[in-house]
Scaffold this motif. Structure first.
Motif, PDB file in Angstrom:
ATOM      1  N   PRO A 197      57.320   3.043 -49.651  1.00  0.00           N
ATOM      2  CA  PRO A 197      56.908   2.397 -51.117  1.00  0.00           C
ATOM      3  C   PRO A 197      56.536   3.727 -51.751  1.00  0.00           C
ATOM      4  N   ILE A 198      56.340   3.437 -53.115  1.00  0.00           N
ATOM      5  CA  ILE A 198      56.039   4.961 -53.992  1.00  0.00           C
ATOM      6  C   ILE A 198      54.660   5.166 -53.799  1.00  0.00           C
ATOM      7  N   ASN A 199      53.648   4.423 -53.299  1.00  0.00           N
ATOM      8  CA  ASN A 199      52.593   4.935 -52.786  1.00  0.00           C
ATOM      9  C   ASN A 199      52.691   5.051 -51.202  1.00  0.00           C
ATOM     10  N   TYR A 200      53.320   6.301 -51.077  1.00  0.00           N
ATOM     11  CA  TYR A 200      53.969   6.635 -49.573  1.00  0.00           C
ATOM     12  C   TYR A 200      53.169   6.357 -48.478  1.00  0.00           C
ATOM     13  N   PRO A 201      51.601   6.684 -48.497  1.00  0.00           N
ATOM     14  CA  PRO A 201      50.792   6.308 -47.294  1.00  0.00           C
ATOM     15  C   PRO A 201      50.642   4.958 -47.020  1.00  0.00           C
ATOM     16  N   LEU A 202      51.306   4.111 -48.021  1.00  0.00           N
ATOM     17  CA  LEU A 202      50.891   2.428 -47.752  1.00  0.00           C
ATOM     18  C   LEU A 202      52.040   2.074 -46.858  1.00  0.00           C
ATOM     19  N   PRO A 220      47.668   9.387 -55.158  1.00  0.00           N
ATOM     20  CA  PRO A 220      47.722   9.619 -56.414  1.00  0.00           C
ATOM     21  C   PRO A 220      46.627  10.851 -56.905  1.00  0.00           C
ATOM     22  N   VAL A 221      45.706  10.597 -56.242  1.00  0.00           N
ATOM     23  CA  VAL A 221      44.372  11.514 -56.486  1.00  0.00           C
ATOM     24  C   VAL A 221      44.869  12.905 -56.029  1.00  0.00           C
ATOM     25  N   LEU A 222      45.629  12.785 -55.107  1.00  0.00           N
ATOM     26  CA  LEU A 222      46.032  14.238 -54.289  1.00  0.00           C
ATOM     27  C   LEU A 222      46.853  14.748 -55.221  1.00  0.00           C
ATOM     28  N   LEU A 223      47.782  13.844 -55.684  1.00  0.00           N
ATOM     29  CA  LEU A 223      48.981  14.478 -56.624  1.00  0.00           C
ATOM     30  C   LEU A 223      48.352  15.110 -57.894  1.00  0.00           C
ATOM     31  N   ALA A 224      47.203  14.561 -58.531  1.00  0.00           N
ATOM     32  CA  ALA A 224      46.662  14.893 -59.538  1.00  0.00           C
ATOM     33  C   ALA A 224      45.912  16.242 -59.313  1.00  0.00           C
ATOM     34  N   THR A 225      45.408  16.485 -58.023  1.00  0.00           N
ATOM     35  CA  THR A 225      44.887  17.799 -57.771  1.00  0.00           C
ATOM     36  C   THR A 225      45.963  18.862 -57.729  1.00  0.00           C
ATOM     37  N   TRP A 226      47.171  18.656 -57.358  1.00  0.00           N
ATOM     38  CA  TRP A 226      48.380  19.482 -57.238  1.00  0.00           C
ATOM     39  C   TRP A 226      48.745  19.672 -58.761  1.00  0.00           C
TER      40      TRP A 226
END
Length: 355
Positions: free
Chosen positions: A137-142, A280-286
């Motif tokens: 899924p788009i939220n890949y860890p899920l 998404p939070v990790l992506l935001a930090t990147w």
């Protein structure tokens, strides 16, 4: 401390430790073995991301299987479906579809793409991004929750085998899933055997602290196996993932009586929220880091990112639990109470992700 208390505290501690490992595992960018260099940082990063923390999901899966079959809820399929629909399906849909909606808005509104698959090229692509139909899924860890949902559907069958023909069932589960005969039913082949083994420990009432005296050898064997994976650049880590939970569990006995272990057990209640929300939070930090990359070395970002993400999400959980506990409880599938005062803090003994 009784054996039962030791087991509960170890589960709580491992839950937080493994999910912190999941966050570290996903710190971008992913670097495969083909791009690995002999620089010390590159080797350390590979050791942790391509070996050590590849074992987080198997550990969580083993514990989830143990707790589910210990409760015997698999013998009441309707109750199982209702409970897991609330605690797994609802969080999966909320956190995945919310991110998909944001991704589509950013793509069509600002021209910012969060995924190369936005928009999908065909209906199958939409089903994958939205529901993890045959892919991540788009939220890949899920994809872990996606596979856990499938295991919940299989739990009554597994439970029948565990109570009537446990070893025949084990052979069948290994044979079917490790040879990918299930096709795309599970995205991770290792999850079904590990889940079944967790159930075997529960149904057969294994002594879960019997091998604690081998904690140091177990830890050493696990770390050496991870070093071998990196040294030999073994891309297929399935066998390590199968064995790792049975090395990590006794090794965790070294942390249980320590102040750090007790602190991680208390942090367990935040784990599920950190898991479902961290991508998404990790992506935001990147995204924030990239403009500063000429001045801030990447290793600094890589070390700090998981701590920043977990810290932000713990604070977010506390705020939501205080001001919007009903909403937070609904999307997480479990009642949420306001954070207790420090003097009233207790060791968290919540079950692992999806249990």
């Amino acid at each position: 401390m009784s054996v039962e208390d030791q087991v509960r505290q170890r589960i709580a501690m491992l839950r937080f430790l493994m999910i912190f490992g999941v966050v570290l595992l996903h710190v971008p960018p992913f670097v495969p073995f083909a791009e690995l260099t002999n620089e010390p940082f590159s080797l350390i990063k590979a050791y942790l991301q391509l070996a050590v923390f590849r074992c987080t999901v198997p550990v969580l899966t083993l514990i989830s299987g143990y707790l589910l079959f210990r409760s015997a809820i698999d013998q009441d399929p309707l109750r199982l479906a209702r409970k897991k629909g609330k605690t797994i399906l609802v969080p999966f849909l909320f956190f995945n579809l919310s991110l998909l909606g944001v991704a589509l808005l950013l793509h069509h509104g600002l021209g910012i793409s969060l995924s190369n698959n936005i928009p999908p090229a065909n209906p199958s692509g939409w089903l994958d991004l939205a529901f993890g139909y045959r892919g991540s899924p788009i939220n890949y860890p899920l994809n872990f929750l996606r596979d856990l949902l499938v295991l919940m559907l299989l739990a009554p069958v597994f439970g029948w085998c565990l109570r009537r023909a446990p070893w025949v069932g084990l052979v069948l589960v290994f044979g079917i899933f490790m040879n990918n005969l299930d096709r795309a039913l599970l995205l991770r082949d290792v999850m079904a055997p590990v889940f079944y083994l967790g159930g075997l420990a529960a149904v057969r009432r294994w002594n879960l602290v019997a091998f604690d005296r081998f904690a140091w050898p177990a830890l050493g064997a696990f770390l050496l196996a991870c070093a071998w994976i990196v040294a030999m650049q073994v891309a297929n880590t399935n066998y390590l993932r199968l064995v790792a939970p049975f090395l990590i569990w006794p090794a965790a006995a070294l942390l249980v009586p320590t102040a750090f272990g007790r602190w991680m057990a208390r942090m367990s209640k935040y784990s599920f929220f950190v898991f479902v929300a961290h991508a998404p939070v990790l992506l935001a930090t990147w995204i924030v880091f990239k403009p500063f990359s000429p001045w801030v070395p990447y290793p600094v970002y890589w070390v700090l990112a998981p701590f920043v993400v977990v810290g932000l999400l713990v604070v977010t959980y506390r705020v939501l639990a205080r001001y919007l506990p009903g909403l937070l409880g609904t999307v997480l599938g479990t009642p949420v109470n306001a954070p207790p005062k420090p003097s009233a803090a207790r060791v968290a003994t919540a079950a692992p992700v999806g249990s």
